[in-house]
Design a protein around this motif. Sequence first.
Motif, PDB file in Angstrom:
ATOM      1  N   THR A 297     -21.350  99.160  50.713  1.00  0.00           N
ATOM      2  CA  THR A 297     -21.507  99.069  52.227  1.00  0.00           C
ATOM      3  C   THR A 297     -20.982  97.662  52.813  1.00  0.00           C
ATOM      4  O   THR A 297     -21.019  96.841  51.927  1.00  0.00           O
ATOM      5  N   TYR A 298     -20.506  97.639  53.808  1.00  0.00           N
ATOM      6  CA  TYR A 298     -20.105  96.227  54.336  1.00  0.00           C
ATOM      7  C   TYR A 298     -20.379  96.272  56.047  1.00  0.00           C
ATOM      8  O   TYR A 298     -20.322  97.524  56.372  1.00  0.00           O
ATOM      9  N   SER A 299     -20.385  95.188  56.620  1.00  0.00           N
ATOM     10  CA  SER A 299     -20.663  95.295  57.900  1.00  0.00           C
ATOM     11  C   SER A 299     -19.525  94.402  58.792  1.00  0.00           C
ATOM     12  O   SER A 299     -19.110  93.201  58.205  1.00  0.00           O
TER      13      SER A 299
ATOM     14  N   LYS B 250     -21.564  99.019  60.559  1.00  0.00           N
ATOM     15  CA  LYS B 250     -21.836  99.043  59.113  1.00  0.00           C
ATOM     16  C   LYS B 250     -21.098 100.385  58.520  1.00  0.00           C
ATOM     17  O   LYS B 250     -21.296 101.562  58.997  1.00  0.00           O
TER      18      LYS B 250
ATOM     19  N   ARG C 265     -18.916 102.408  55.102  1.00  0.00           N
ATOM     20  CA  ARG C 265     -19.105 102.621  53.624  1.00  0.00           C
ATOM     21  C   ARG C 265     -17.566 103.355  53.120  1.00  0.00           C
ATOM     22  O   ARG C 265     -17.408 104.339  53.806  1.00  0.00           O
TER      23      ARG C 265
ATOM     24  N   ASP D 181     -20.322  89.425  54.761  1.00  0.00           N
ATOM     25  CA  ASP D 181     -20.884  90.585  55.836  1.00  0.00           C
ATOM     26  C   ASP D 181     -21.573  89.824  56.987  1.00  0.00           C
ATOM     27  O   ASP D 181     -22.389  88.752  56.821  1.00  0.00           O
TER      28      ASP D 181
ATOM     29  N   TRP E 137     -27.799  91.354  60.615  1.00  0.00           N
ATOM     30  CA  TRP E 137     -28.359  91.958  61.958  1.00  0.00           C
ATOM     31  C   TRP E 137     -29.811  91.369  61.773  1.00  0.00           C
ATOM     32  O   TRP E 137     -30.523  91.684  60.897  1.00  0.00           O
TER      33      TRP E 137
END
Length: 143
Positions: free
Chosen positions: A2-4, A107, A109, A128, A131
């Motif tokens: 995943t990445y933000s 966020k 994926r 990333d 939060w």
Amino acid sequence: GTYSVRLRKPLGIVFEEAEQGTATGVVVAELVEGGNADVDGRVCVGDFLLSTSAVVFKDNDRFTIGGAGYTNWERQMINCAKMDFDTIMDAIGSNDGRFGCVDVVLKLRPTEKTLPRPMQPGRRDEQDVEWNPATGVTSGKSS
């Protein structure tokens, strides 16, 4: 993985239902050429939205997304995986200037349908976005 990302509005992302007619989240259907997500370079068509920042209002111990006339609100990350399209769009839209929000944290994926993007000038391959529930975004260099 995943990445933000943290993007200014307008995002330049077209979302569509992950599964038509069901509350199973949204995927990136299109990027607006030259838009904020396109210029950032990390968001790809086909990516699934896991969560988004949203301004959430509390009214008698009940939280709602969006709305007016509330003074008791906070910005937080909300899970989008089992939400319907309209609720997710309301959540993204709640990141509004009247609450001091000039950006949206997403966020995402990659999925098996993700279309990888070649490296391009202006692409951001930085850390990333993190939060912090108390203060919002506290680290990350994306814009």
